[in-house]
Design a protein around this motif. Structure first.
Motif, PDB file in Angstrom:
ATOM      1  N   LYS A 181       0.839  -1.197   0.000  1.00 45.55           N
ATOM      2  CA  LYS A 181       0.000   0.000   0.000  1.00 45.55           C
ATOM      3  C   LYS A 181       0.876   1.251   0.000  1.00 45.55           C
ATOM      4  O   LYS A 181       0.573   2.245  -0.639  1.00 45.55           O
ATOM      5  CB  LYS A 181      -0.869  -0.041   1.260  1.00 45.55           C
ATOM      6  N   THR A 182       1.983   1.173   0.733  1.00 44.26           N
ATOM      7  CA  THR A 182       2.842   2.348   0.890  1.00 44.26           C
ATOM      8  C   THR A 182       3.817   2.538  -0.266  1.00 44.26           C
ATOM      9  O   THR A 182       4.446   3.581  -0.367  1.00 44.26           O
ATOM     10  CB  THR A 182       3.667   2.225   2.190  1.00 44.26           C
ATOM     11  N   GLU A 183       4.008   1.536  -1.076  1.00 44.14           N
ATOM     12  CA  GLU A 183       4.952   1.639  -2.187  1.00 44.14           C
ATOM     13  C   GLU A 183       4.302   1.109  -3.463  1.00 44.14           C
ATOM     14  O   GLU A 183       4.572  -0.021  -3.889  1.00 44.14           O
ATOM     15  CB  GLU A 183       6.244   0.856  -1.868  1.00 44.14           C
ATOM     16  N   GLY A 202      16.731   3.305   6.571  1.00 41.50           N
ATOM     17  CA  GLY A 202      15.990   4.384   5.910  1.00 41.50           C
ATOM     18  C   GLY A 202      14.827   3.833   5.098  1.00 41.50           C
ATOM     19  O   GLY A 202      13.740   4.402   5.082  1.00 41.50           O
ATOM     20  N   GLN A 260      12.141   2.194   7.780  1.00 42.30           N
ATOM     21  CA  GLN A 260      11.518   3.109   8.728  1.00 42.30           C
ATOM     22  C   GLN A 260      11.084   4.422   8.109  1.00 42.30           C
ATOM     23  O   GLN A 260      10.182   5.077   8.599  1.00 42.30           O
ATOM     24  CB  GLN A 260      12.517   3.430   9.846  1.00 42.30           C
ATOM     25  N   GLY A 261      11.785   4.832   7.075  1.00 44.20           N
ATOM     26  CA  GLY A 261      11.576   6.189   6.592  1.00 44.20           C
ATOM     27  C   GLY A 261      10.595   6.323   5.464  1.00 44.20           C
ATOM     28  O   GLY A 261      10.014   5.349   4.980  1.00 44.20           O
ATOM     29  N   ALA A 262      10.430   7.567   5.056  1.00 42.38           N
ATOM     30  CA  ALA A 262       9.631   7.925   3.882  1.00 42.38           C
ATOM     31  C   ALA A 262       8.214   7.378   3.919  1.00 42.38           C
ATOM     32  O   ALA A 262       7.626   7.100   2.882  1.00 42.38           O
ATOM     33  CB  ALA A 262      10.346   7.462   2.603  1.00 42.38           C
ATOM     34  N   GLY A 263       7.686   7.219   5.106  1.00 44.61           N
ATOM     35  CA  GLY A 263       6.314   6.748   5.248  1.00 44.61           C
ATOM     36  C   GLY A 263       6.086   5.386   4.623  1.00 44.61           C
ATOM     37  O   GLY A 263       4.993   5.070   4.171  1.00 44.61           O
ATOM     38  N   GLY A 264       7.135   4.595   4.549  1.00 44.42           N
ATOM     39  CA  GLY A 264       7.013   3.243   3.991  1.00 44.42           C
ATOM     40  C   GLY A 264       7.146   3.207   2.487  1.00 44.42           C
ATOM     41  O   GLY A 264       6.903   2.172   1.860  1.00 44.42           O
ATOM     42  N   ALA A 265       7.552   4.340   1.873  1.00 46.21           N
ATOM     43  CA  ALA A 265       7.620   4.399   0.406  1.00 46.21           C
ATOM     44  C   ALA A 265       8.762   3.569  -0.170  1.00 46.21           C
ATOM     45  O   ALA A 265       8.873   3.437  -1.387  1.00 46.21           O
ATOM     46  CB  ALA A 265       7.744   5.847  -0.055  1.00 46.21           C
ATOM     47  N   MET A 266       9.614   3.024   0.687  1.00 49.27           N
ATOM     48  CA  MET A 266      10.671   2.134   0.208  1.00 49.27           C
ATOM     49  C   MET A 266      10.656   0.822   0.984  1.00 49.27           C
ATOM     50  O   MET A 266      11.673   0.120   1.044  1.00 49.27           O
ATOM     51  CB  MET A 266      12.043   2.803   0.328  1.00 49.27           C
ATOM     52  N   TYR A 273       1.893  13.358   4.666  1.00 46.90           N
ATOM     53  CA  TYR A 273       1.794  12.254   3.707  1.00 46.90           C
ATOM     54  C   TYR A 273       1.135  11.034   4.347  1.00 46.90           C
ATOM     55  O   TYR A 273       0.168  10.475   3.825  1.00 46.90           O
ATOM     56  CB  TYR A 273       3.182  11.885   3.176  1.00 46.90           C
ATOM     57  N   GLN A 274       1.668  10.649   5.489  1.00 51.56           N
ATOM     58  CA  GLN A 274       1.109   9.456   6.133  1.00 51.56           C
ATOM     59  C   GLN A 274      -0.285   9.725   6.672  1.00 51.56           C
ATOM     60  O   GLN A 274      -1.124   8.832   6.688  1.00 51.56           O
ATOM     61  CB  GLN A 274       2.032   8.981   7.247  1.00 51.56           C
ATOM     62  N   LYS A 316      -2.628   7.132   5.181  1.00 50.47           N
ATOM     63  CA  LYS A 316      -2.888   6.041   6.118  1.00 50.47           C
ATOM     64  C   LYS A 316      -4.094   6.285   7.022  1.00 50.47           C
ATOM     65  O   LYS A 316      -4.636   5.347   7.579  1.00 50.47           O
ATOM     66  CB  LYS A 316      -1.638   5.775   6.967  1.00 50.47           C
ATOM     67  N   THR A 358      14.863  10.458   5.648  1.00 49.91           N
ATOM     68  CA  THR A 358      14.359   9.094   5.818  1.00 49.91           C
ATOM     69  C   THR A 358      14.140   8.765   7.292  1.00 49.91           C
ATOM     70  O   THR A 358      13.638   7.706   7.634  1.00 49.91           O
ATOM     71  CB  THR A 358      15.322   8.037   5.214  1.00 49.91           C
ATOM     72  N   ASN A 410       9.637  11.831   8.379  1.00 43.70           N
ATOM     73  CA  ASN A 410       9.105  12.044   7.034  1.00 43.70           C
ATOM     74  C   ASN A 410       8.642  13.469   6.745  1.00 43.70           C
ATOM     75  O   ASN A 410       8.444  13.820   5.583  1.00 43.70           O
ATOM     76  CB  ASN A 410       7.972  11.045   6.766  1.00 43.70           C
ATOM     77  N   MET A 422      10.740  14.898   4.249  1.00 43.39           N
ATOM     78  CA  MET A 422      10.445  14.483   2.885  1.00 43.39           C
ATOM     79  C   MET A 422       9.252  15.281   2.377  1.00 43.39           C
ATOM     80  O   MET A 422       9.240  15.751   1.231  1.00 43.39           O
ATOM     81  CB  MET A 422      10.116  12.983   2.880  1.00 43.39           C
ATOM     82  N   TYR A 473       3.334  12.615  -3.985  1.00 42.58           N
ATOM     83  CA  TYR A 473       4.456  11.962  -3.298  1.00 42.58           C
ATOM     84  C   TYR A 473       5.199  10.970  -4.199  1.00 42.58           C
ATOM     85  O   TYR A 473       6.430  11.034  -4.332  1.00 42.58           O
ATOM     86  CB  TYR A 473       3.936  11.245  -2.060  1.00 42.58           C
ATOM     87  N   TYR A 493       8.935  11.610  -5.148  1.00 41.85           N
ATOM     88  CA  TYR A 493       9.808  10.751  -4.360  1.00 41.85           C
ATOM     89  C   TYR A 493      10.745   9.941  -5.251  1.00 41.85           C
ATOM     90  O   TYR A 493      11.900   9.677  -4.862  1.00 41.85           O
ATOM     91  CB  TYR A 493       8.979   9.824  -3.458  1.00 41.85           C
TER      92      TYR A 493
END
Lengths: 626, 467
Positions: A79-81, A294, A297-303, B138-139, B143, B214, B217, B220, B453, B457
Motif C-alpha cells: 500500500k505504501t509503495e 531508511g 523506517q523512513g519515507a512513510g514506507g515508500a521504500m 503524507y502518512q 494512512k 528518511t 518524514n 520528505m 508523493y 519521491y
C-alpha cells in the motif's frame, strides 16, 4: 511354502479364513503401532531428542511468521509503495528489480553492500586479533594485570554501539574534517587528526571491531582457558617451535570458536546501523544497514518493499555464513578440548621486561577504549552543550529538582527515567533467563546429536532471529500481538517473547561451544551409574562449563538492556530505558541522555559483579581473569 | 522431486498469502464514535467534560502522540481539574503515575505512530489508543484520511473563535504549526544566506546540517511541497534575483517544466550539500560547534544551544530575521529571498475504534484551546498554535540581560526582559502570520503531498542514491 513341509517342521499354521485375515492384519497393525510407539518412546527417552523436537516446533512457529512477512513484503505490491500498473497485493518482482537492477541500485544497494563487506571483514579481523589476542595473553601467558584487563574488556560490548561511535567522533574530530571543529584530542595535544581517521571505513571498522572484540574474547578465551594441554605438550616433547605449535595445534583447536566469532561478528556488523550512521554519514559513506533502516523506517514506507529485499539479502548472507560454519564444525572433526583427563597448559613466558611492556600497553589500550566512553558520558552529563567544557563541570543535571525543560528534572529526581530503568531491568532479566535456559538446552541437545538433521535444523532455526533485522521483527510481532487481544494487553510478555527469540543465538552459541569441548565420557560415566539426566546436567555438565553457560545468560541480559529497535513498536517508554533515552534526545537535554547512558552501563556492570558474587562466575572470569 | 518442489512452492505462496502484517480489510468508523464526536463538536467545554466524566468513570483513556509535551503536568492537571469540576468531586488526578489520572499518555515517532494506530484499527483492538497527535501530512493523508480512519474533532471554542483559520486548520484539525527554518553560524562574521538558493552553493557542501529525510518524514514532505506550482514560482523569482550567489545549472531539470525545473534543481542541490543528522537536536549542536556552517533545522531547537564561553546563540542567525532583529512584532521585511521556512503541523485525531470518544474530545479540547493545555509548547520559539490567543508572546524573547558568572547549571544565565536590549536576535520570534505572509513560509498540505508523493519521491530517491 507347502503345508506338508510346515507340518514336518512342527509349525502350526492356522487355517486361512477371511475373518482370520482381519485378525492377522489387526495383529500386524497392532505390532506396527506398538513398534512405532516403542520407537517413539525410545526416541524421546533420550533427553536430547525431546529437546530438539520441542525447539524445532517452537522455533519454526516463532521464525515462520516474520520470515514469511518479510518475503511477502518483497514480492507483493505494498500500500505504501505502489507499483505502476499493479494493484495493491499483486505479485511483483518490481522491488527486487528496483533494488538490484535500476538506476538507484548502485547508490542504494551495490555500493553500500560493498562497503558493508569491507567494514564487516575488517571489523571481524580487528575483533579476532584484538579480542583473541587479549584472550591469549590472559589465558596463556604470564602477562601482569590480568584480572583488571579481563574484568573491563567486556565494557565496549556492554555500551550501546552509538555511544562508542560518538566517543570516537567527539575525541578525534578536528579542524581537518569538513565541517569539523576542535575535538578533545586536538585540544589536548594540538594534533590534527585527518578526516579518514575520524569518519569513513577505518573508524567504522575499528569501532565495530572494538564493540565485538568481547565476542572473540569470550568465545576464544573460554576455549583457551579450558583447553586440554596434551596436544600442545606432545608438540613440545617433539621439539616443535612454539609459533608452529600455535598455528598448527592451538589455532586448529580454536576453529569452532573462531568460526562462531566470525559468524556472530560478521552478521552483526553487516546489519549494524548506529556506528556507520555516526561515523559514515558525515562523509557520505553509507553502508547497507544504514540504507536499509531508511528504507524500512523512513519515507512513510515508500521504500518498504526495497527494505524487505535488502533484509532478505542480509538474511541470505547470514545463512551462507551459518552453513559454512555448520559444515566446518560438523562431520567427523572433533574439537574436544575438555576431557576427563585434562591437564592445564603451561603459560608462555613473555620475559621479564616483555611481560611488563605487554601489560602496560594493554592497560593503556583498555583504559582508553573501555573507560574513555564512560568518562566521556560522565563528563558530558556535567556540561550544558555536548563537547563544550568551557564553563567547567556541574552536578546540576544529576541533582536538581528544578524543571530543566519540559518538566524534566535532574537525573536523581526524574521519576520517568527510574521507572524506565526498572522496566528495562525486569525485561532484561526475564529475557536473559528464558533465552539463557533455552540456549543452554539447545546447545546441549545439538552437541549430543550434532550429526542428526533435527539438530542441524534446530541449530539453524535458533540462529535465524539473529539474522532478521530487529525493526522487522518488532513490526511483525506488533501485528501478531494486535491480532490476539489478550496478548496485546500484555506488552511486557510480547517484549519477553521477542527478546528471548532474538537472544537465543547468543546463549545457544555459547552453550554449544562449551558442550562441544566437553568429552562424552564425562557424562557417560554418570550414565552408566544410572544418574538421571537433570542431575547429570546440574551436577556435572553445568559446573564444568559454568563460565560459558553463564555467559549465555549474561549476553542476552546485556544485549536486552541496550536494545532499542526490537521494542520500537511494542510497549511504552516505561518498559524500555533506551526508548526513554530516545525521547530525552528529543527534549534537547543531552546531559541527561549521557547520564542515562552511564547509568545503563553501570547497572550492567553491577549485574555482572552481582552474578560473580553470588555464583562465583562472570563473563570475564570464564575467560580467566583470576 | 519436481513434484515436491512445485508442492513446496505452492505451499510457500499460500502461506505468504496468509501472512497479514497489516493488510487487513477496511474498517469503518464505529457509529458510536462518529455520533459522539459529532455531538462533542456542538458542546461547550464544560458540557463536554460532563459527558467525558460519565463515559470515562474510573477508567483511563489511552493516548498516543509524536510529542511527549501533551502529557506534561500542566495539561494533565488542567484536564483533571475540568473533569473534577464536572464531576463535582476530586475524582481525578493530574499526576500521570496516579491510578486515577484520566489519561495514559504515550509518545513515539512519526515513523512508528501510523503503524501502531492503523495496526490497532485493522486488528479491531477494542481498548487501544482513543486519540492521537500526529505529524507528517503524507502518512496522515494516505494512512488515516484516505482509508477513512481519521475522525476529525473540532472544539466548539476553536470553531467559535474569530482568530482561527477554519479553511486551513479545521480539517484535518490542526493543533499547531512547527517551523523549520534556515539558520547560519556567523561566529566569524562571514556567513550570510540572503537568498534560499545560496544554500545550494558548492562551498556549503558538507556544511549544511539538517535532519535525515528518511528518519522523519516531514523532511520528505517539505521537499514534495517544494514542487507545488506556487512554491516553484517563488523559487524561480528568487533564482533570478541578484542576491542569488549560486546560479546552479538548470539544464538537467528543464524537462520538469518552466517553473518546476527550479523546484527539482533546488531539491537536488540541497540534497547534494546536506549532512543528514538523525535528529534536529544533533543538527543544531553541529551547527553551533561549527563556525561558517548553515542549517535547515526546526526553529525551537535553537533553544538547545546553551550559553557558555565557547558557544552562544549570539552566533546563530535566523536568516529571515537577520542579526539586528530587536523585536519580532515590528520586524518588517524578511532578510531572505524565497521562502523563510516550512510550517508543518501537529494534527489531532480521534481514533475510529476509540473506547472513550467523549473523553478523547475533551482532552483534545484542553490541549488545543486552553493556555494550560498548550503551555508545554507555548514557551518555545517556532511553535504556533492554530488558536493564537493561547500562545505566549515571544516577540521580545531575546531581549534581556546575560549574566557574566556561570550559574549552577553550567551556563551564563539569561534573564528575559522585553524592554531590555536585545541579546539574542534569533529569539525574537515573530508571529505565525509574519512567517506565513512576510516570510512566505511554505505550509504543509497533506492533500498535495499525498497526490504528488510517488512522482517526486522517485526523483528524490535518485538524488539520495547518488549521495
Amino acid at each position: 511354502m507347502e503345508p506338508e513341509n510346515l507340518k514336518e517342521n512342527e509349525i502350526q499354521t492356522p487355517e486361512f479364513t477371511p475373518g482370520d485375515s482381519i485378525a492377522l492384519n489387526e495383529d500386524s497393525f497392532g505390532i506396527k503401532v506398538k513398534r512405532t510407539f516403542n520407537g517413539i518412546k525410545t526416541f524421546f527417552s533420550n533427553p536430547a531428542n525431546t529437546i530438539l523436537v520441542f525447539f524445532v516446533i517452537l522455533l519454526l512457529i516463532l521464525n515462520v511468521f516474520p520470515l514469511l512477512s518479510v518475503t511477502k513484503d518483497s514480492l507483493f505490491v505494498l500500500k505504501t509503495e505502489p507499483v505502476p500498473g499493479a494493484k495493491i497485493g499483486d505479485f511483483t518482482f518490481s522491488y527486487w528489480e528496483e533494488t538490484l537492477a535500476s538506476e538507484i541500485s548502485k547508490g542504494y544497494f551495490w555500493k553500500p553492500l560493498g562497503r558493508s563487506f569491507v567494514v564487516s571483514i575488517f571489523s571481524c579481523l580487528f575483533a579476532l586479533v584484538f579480542g583473541g589476542g587479549t584472550a591469549f595473553l590472559i589465558c596463556r601467558t604470564n602477562m601482569p594485570f590480568k584480572k583488571f584487563i579481563s574484568s573491563v574488556f567486556i565494557f565496549p560490548y556492554i555500551m550501546p554501539q552509538w555511544t562508542l561511535a560518538l566517543f570516537w567522533k567527539n575525541f578525534f574530530i578536528s579542524t581537518a574534517c569538513n565541517a569539523g571543529h576542535v575535538g578533545e584530542f586536538q585540544a589536548l595535544t594540538g594534533v590534527v587528526m585527518p578526516e579518514w581517521f575520524v569518519f569513513g571505513p577505518f573508524p567504522i571498522s575499528v569501532v565495530l571491531g572494538l564493540h565485538y572484540a568481547p565476542f572473540a574474547y569470550i568465545l576464544l578465551g573460554g576455549v583457551l582457558r579450558n583447553m586440554d594441554a596434551n596436544l600442545e605438550e606432545a608438540a613440545t616433547i617433539l621439539n616443535i617451535p612454539k609459533w608452529k605449535t600455535f598455528f598448527k595445534v592451538t589455532i586448529p583447536m580454536l576453529t569452532p570458536a573462531i568460526l562462531s566469532t566470525i559468524l556472530l561478528v560478521f552478521t552483526a556488523a553487516m546489519s549494524s546501523y548506529p556506528i556507520a550512521q555516526t561515523l559514515g554519514s558525515p562523509v557520505e559513506y553509507f553502508v547497507l544497514a544504514v540504507r536499509m533502516k531508511g528504507m524500512i523506517q523512513g519515507a512513510g514506507g515508500a521504500m518498504a518493499g526495497m527494505g524487505a529485499v535488502v533484509s532478505i539479502v542480509l538474511i541470505l548472507l547470514g545463512i551462507i555464513i551459518l552453513i559454512f560454519n555448520q559444515r566446518a564444525t560438523s562431520g567427523r572433526k572433533q574439537y574436544t578440548t575438555v576431557s576427563g583427563k585434562a591437564g592445564q597448559a603451561t603459560k608462555q613466558n613473555l620475559g621479564k621486561v616483555g611481560k611488563w611492556v605487554t601489560g602496560v600497553i594493554m592497560i593503556i589500550l583498555i583504559i582508553f577504549f573501555c573507560f574513555g566512553p564512560m568518562v566521556s558520558f560522565l563528563l558530558e552529563s556535567m556540561i550544558a552543550n555536548p563537547g563544550d567544557y568551557s564553563n567547567g563541570l556541574t552536578t546540576y543535571y544529576w541533582t536538581t529538582n528544578d524543571n530543566i525543560r519540559n518538566n524534566i528534572t535532574g537525573v536523581f529526581n526524574e521519576t520517568d527515567l527510574w521507572s524506565a530503568l526498572r522496566g528495562s531491568i525486569l525485561l532484561s532479566v526475564l529475557c536473559s533467563l528464558a533465552a539463557g535456559t533455552m540456549g543452554l538446552l539447545i546447545g546441549y541437545a545439538i552437541s549430543k546429536k550434532r550429526k542428526s538433521k533435527l539438530a542441524q535444523a534446530v541449530n539453524g532455526l535458533s540462529f535465524f532471529p539473529y539474522l532478521i533485522p530487529s525493526i522487522s521483527l518488532s513490526a511483525c510481532f506488533f501485528f501478531l500481538s494486535a491480532s490476539v487481544s489478550w496478548l496485546y494487553k500484555l506488552p511486557l510478555l510480547v517484549c519477553v517473547i521477542l527478546g528471548t527469540m532474538k537472544y537465543i543465538p547468543f546463549a545457544s552459541r555459547s552453550s554449544l561451544n562449551a558442550m562441544m569441548q566437553l568429552s562424552g565420557e564425562i557424562e557417560e560415566s554418570a550414565l552408566i551409574q544410572n544418574v538421571p539426566w537433570w542431575k547429570r546436567m546440574v551436577r556435572i555438565v553445568f559446573p564444568i562449563q559454568k563460565s560459558a553457560f553463564l555467559s549465555g545468560y549474561l549476553l542476552p541480559f546485556i544485549s536486552c538492556m541496550r536494545e532499542l529497535n526490537l521494542f520500537l513498536f511494542i510497549g511504552s517508554n516505561s518498559i524500555v530505558l533506551t526508548r526513554y533515552m530516545y525521547f530525552l534526545e528529543d527534549t534537547g537535554i543531552p546531559a541527561l541522555e549521557n547520564a542515562a547512558n552511564l547509568i545503563l552501563v553501570v547497572i550492567i556492570l553491577v549485574v555482572n559483579w552481582l552474578v560473580n558474587l553470588l555464583t562465583g562466575a562472570s563473563i570475564d572470569k570464564g575467560v580467566g581473569g583470576k | 522431486m519436481k513434484k515436491r518442489v512445485v508442492t513446496l512452492s505452492l505451499a510457500a505462496l499460500s502461506l505468504l498469502g496468509m501472512v497479514g502484517c497489516g493488510n487487513k480489510s477496511k474498517v469503518t468508523v464505529s457509529k458510536e464514535v462518529e455520533a459522539a464526536v459529532k455531538d462533542a463538536m456542538t458542546l461547550s467545554r464544560d458540557d463536554l467534560m460532563k459527558k467525558a466524566v460519565a463515559e470515562l468513570g474510573d477508567n483511563q483513556l489511552k493516548f498516543l502522540a509524536v510529542t511527549s509535551r501533551g502529557g506534561k503536568p500542566a495539561a494533565l492537571n488542567k484536564f483533571a481539574e475540568l473533569l473534577n469540576k464536572a464531576a463535582g468531586s476530586e475524582k481525578y488526578s493530574g499526576d500521570k503515575s496516579a491510578k486515577n489520572c484520566p489519561v495514559k499518555y504515550d509518545s513515539t515517532v512519526d515513523g512508528q505512530i501510523y503503524t501502531t494506530l492503523t495496526g490497532e484499527v485493522d486488528n479491531k483492538v477494542s481498548d487501544g489508543y482513543s486519540g492521537a497527535i500526529l505529524q507528517d501530512g503524507y502518512q496522515l493523508q494516505t494512512k488515516l484520511i484516505d482509508p477513512g480512519y481519521m475522525v476529525n474533532y473540532v472544539p466548539k471554542e476553536w470553531n467559535d473563535a474569530t482568530e482561527t483559520d477554519k479553511t486551513s486548520n479545521a480539517n484535518p484539525f490542526t493543533l499547531q504549526y512547527n517551523f523549520k527554518t534556515w539558520m547560519v553560524n556567523n561566529k566569524n562574521n562571514d556567513t550570510v544566506i540572503d537568498n534560499v538558493w545560496d544554500i545550494t552553493d558548492p562551498k556549503f557542501k558538507g556544511k549544511l546540517f539538517t535532519m535525515d529525510p528518511t528518519n522523519e518524514n516531514v523532511n520528505m514532505d517539505w521537499m514534495i511541497q517544494l514542487t507545488d506550482p506556487k512554491v516553484a514560482k517563488e523559487l524561480k523569482a528568487a533564482y533570478n534575483e541578484a542576491s542569488n550567489n549560486s546560479k546552479v545549472d538548470l539544464s538537467a531539470y528543464k524537462k520538469y517544466g518552466e517553473d518546476l525545473q527550479y523546484s527539482y534543481a533546488f531539491i537536488a542541490n540541497y540534497i547534494a550539500n546536506a549532512v543528514f543528522s538523525s535528529d534536529d537536536g544533533e543538527a543544531v549542536n553541529s551547527l553551533a560547534a561549527t563556525p561558517g556552517s548553515i542549517g535547515w533545522i526546526v526553529y525551537s531547537k535553537i533553544q538547545n544551544v546553551k550559553e557558555t564561553a565557547k558557544t552562544t546563540k549570539k552566533d546563530i542567525v535566523i536568516s529571515a530575521l537577520g542579526n539586528e532583529n530587536t523585536d519580532g512584532a515590528t520586524i518588517s521585511a524578511s532578510k531572505i529571498s524565497g521562502f523563510a521556512g516550512f510550517m508543518y503541523k501537529h494534527y489531532m485525531s480521534v481514533m475510529p475504534n476509540a473506547k472513550y470518544p467523549y473523553a478523547t474530545c475533551a482532552f483534545l479540547n484542553v490541549l488545543s484551546t486552553t493556555p494550560e493545555g498548550y503551555s508545554a509548547w507555548a514557551g518555545d520559539v517556532g511553535d504556533y498554535p492554530s488558536m493564537p490567543s493561547i500562545n505566549k508572546d515571544r516577540t521580545k524573547g531575546g531581549n534581556g540581560s546575560l549574566a557574566t558568572e556561570v550559574d549552577k547549571d553550567g551556563v551564563f544565565k539569561f534573564t528575559q526582559k522585553a524592554d531590555d536590549p536585545t541579546i539574542f536576535p534569533c529569539l525574537n520570534d515573530p508571529s505565525s502570520n509574519w512567517w506565513l505572509n512576510t516570510g512566505k513560509a511554505i505550509v504543509e498540505t497533506p492533500s498535495f503531498i499525498g497526490a504528488n508523493y510517488a512522482t517526486v519521491y522517485q526523483f528524490i530517491k535518485v538524488q539520495l542514491a547518488n549521495k
